[in-house]
Design a protein around this motif. Structure first.
Motif, PDB file in Angstrom:
ATOM      1  N   LYS A   1      36.218 -29.901   0.447  1.00  0.00           N
ATOM      2  CA  LYS A   1      35.607 -29.360  -0.757  1.00  0.00           C
ATOM      3  C   LYS A   1      36.590 -28.486  -1.537  1.00  0.00           C
ATOM      4  O   LYS A   1      37.524 -27.923  -0.973  1.00  0.00           O
ATOM      5  N   LYS A   2      36.331 -28.380  -2.833  1.00  0.00           N
ATOM      6  CA  LYS A   2      37.201 -27.600  -3.718  1.00  0.00           C
ATOM      7  C   LYS A   2      37.269 -26.139  -3.280  1.00  0.00           C
ATOM      8  O   LYS A   2      38.339 -25.528  -3.314  1.00  0.00           O
ATOM      9  N   ALA A   3      36.150 -25.576  -2.858  1.00  0.00           N
ATOM     10  CA  ALA A   3      36.142 -24.177  -2.415  1.00  0.00           C
ATOM     11  C   ALA A   3      37.060 -23.988  -1.203  1.00  0.00           C
ATOM     12  O   ALA A   3      37.783 -22.994  -1.114  1.00  0.00           O
TER      13      ALA A   3
ATOM     14  N   ARG B   1      40.642 -24.006  -2.311  1.00  0.00           N
ATOM     15  CA  ARG B   1      41.028 -22.722  -2.914  1.00  0.00           C
ATOM     16  C   ARG B   1      41.345 -21.681  -1.843  1.00  0.00           C
ATOM     17  O   ARG B   1      42.217 -20.839  -2.036  1.00  0.00           O
TER      18      ARG B   1
ATOM     19  N   GLU C   1      33.023 -15.951  -5.575  1.00  0.00           N
ATOM     20  CA  GLU C   1      33.395 -17.046  -6.480  1.00  0.00           C
ATOM     21  C   GLU C   1      33.337 -18.380  -5.734  1.00  0.00           C
ATOM     22  O   GLU C   1      32.835 -19.379  -6.257  1.00  0.00           O
ATOM     23  N   LEU C   2      33.864 -18.390  -4.518  1.00  0.00           N
ATOM     24  CA  LEU C   2      33.875 -19.615  -3.719  1.00  0.00           C
ATOM     25  C   LEU C   2      32.463 -20.063  -3.373  1.00  0.00           C
ATOM     26  O   LEU C   2      32.148 -21.262  -3.424  1.00  0.00           O
TER      27      LEU C   2
ATOM     28  N   ALA D   1      29.701 -19.424  -5.039  1.00  0.00           N
ATOM     29  CA  ALA D   1      29.071 -19.948  -6.255  1.00  0.00           C
ATOM     30  C   ALA D   1      29.592 -21.348  -6.562  1.00  0.00           C
ATOM     31  O   ALA D   1      28.821 -22.255  -6.886  1.00  0.00           O
ATOM     32  N   GLU D   2      30.884 -21.529  -6.433  1.00  0.00           N
ATOM     33  CA  GLU D   2      31.482 -22.839  -6.679  1.00  0.00           C
ATOM     34  C   GLU D   2      30.907 -23.891  -5.733  1.00  0.00           C
ATOM     35  O   GLU D   2      30.541 -24.986  -6.147  1.00  0.00           O
ATOM     36  N   ASP D   3      30.816 -23.549  -4.477  1.00  0.00           N
ATOM     37  CA  ASP D   3      30.303 -24.494  -3.487  1.00  0.00           C
ATOM     38  C   ASP D   3      28.838 -24.837  -3.740  1.00  0.00           C
ATOM     39  O   ASP D   3      28.440 -25.989  -3.626  1.00  0.00           O
TER      40      ASP D   3
ATOM     41  N   PHE E   1      27.137 -24.685  -6.591  1.00  0.00           N
ATOM     42  CA  PHE E   1      26.812 -25.275  -7.881  1.00  0.00           C
ATOM     43  C   PHE E   1      27.628 -26.518  -8.231  1.00  0.00           C
ATOM     44  O   PHE E   1      27.327 -27.186  -9.212  1.00  0.00           O
ATOM     45  N   GLU E   2      28.620 -26.841  -7.446  1.00  0.00           N
ATOM     46  CA  GLU E   2      29.442 -28.012  -7.741  1.00  0.00           C
ATOM     47  C   GLU E   2      29.318 -29.038  -6.616  1.00  0.00           C
ATOM     48  O   GLU E   2      30.193 -29.190  -5.795  1.00  0.00           O
TER      49      GLU E   2
ATOM     50  N   SER F   1      27.122 -29.294  -4.097  1.00  0.00           N
ATOM     51  CA  SER F   1      26.604 -28.935  -2.786  1.00  0.00           C
ATOM     52  C   SER F   1      25.166 -29.391  -2.637  1.00  0.00           C
ATOM     53  O   SER F   1      24.401 -29.382  -3.589  1.00  0.00           O
TER      54      SER F   1
END
Length: 89
Positions: free
Chosen positions: A2-4, A7, A76-77, A79-81, A83-84, A86
């Motif tokens: 995952k993107k998170a 990061r 931030e991570l 929220a990203e996980d 809402f993108e 998940s």
């Protein structure tokens, strides 16, 4: 991955090998051995993002383990996980 999680590796590259090692497995005490509190916290968060941990992650742990910029980065991570792409929401 995952993107998170990616990061986390960008910010803490020393965790990359451990993150790849835990894919599909649980984070264990052995996986966390030798890490400082910040590294350990973000490795556990990566385990959560990658679905290797139970679906629980206690935000209170972040407050006890991180401060200032690290805490902001962790949120931030999350929220990203969430809402993108998940399925946690």
């Amino acid at each position: 991955m995952k993107k998170a999680t990616q990061r986390i590796i960008e910010r803490l590259p020393e965790l990359e090998e451990r993150i790849h090692a835990i894919e599909g497995n649980m984070c264990s005490e052995g996986t966390l051995e030798g890490l400082d509190q910040i590294q350990s916290t973000f490795l556990k968060l990566a385990c959560f993002f990658e679905g290797t941990e139970s679906e629980k992650y206690y935000l209170g742990y972040l407050y006890r383990s991180l401060d200032n910029d690290w805490l902001e980065f962790a949120f931030e991570l999350i929220a990203e996980d969430f809402f993108e792409g998940s399925i946690k929401i």
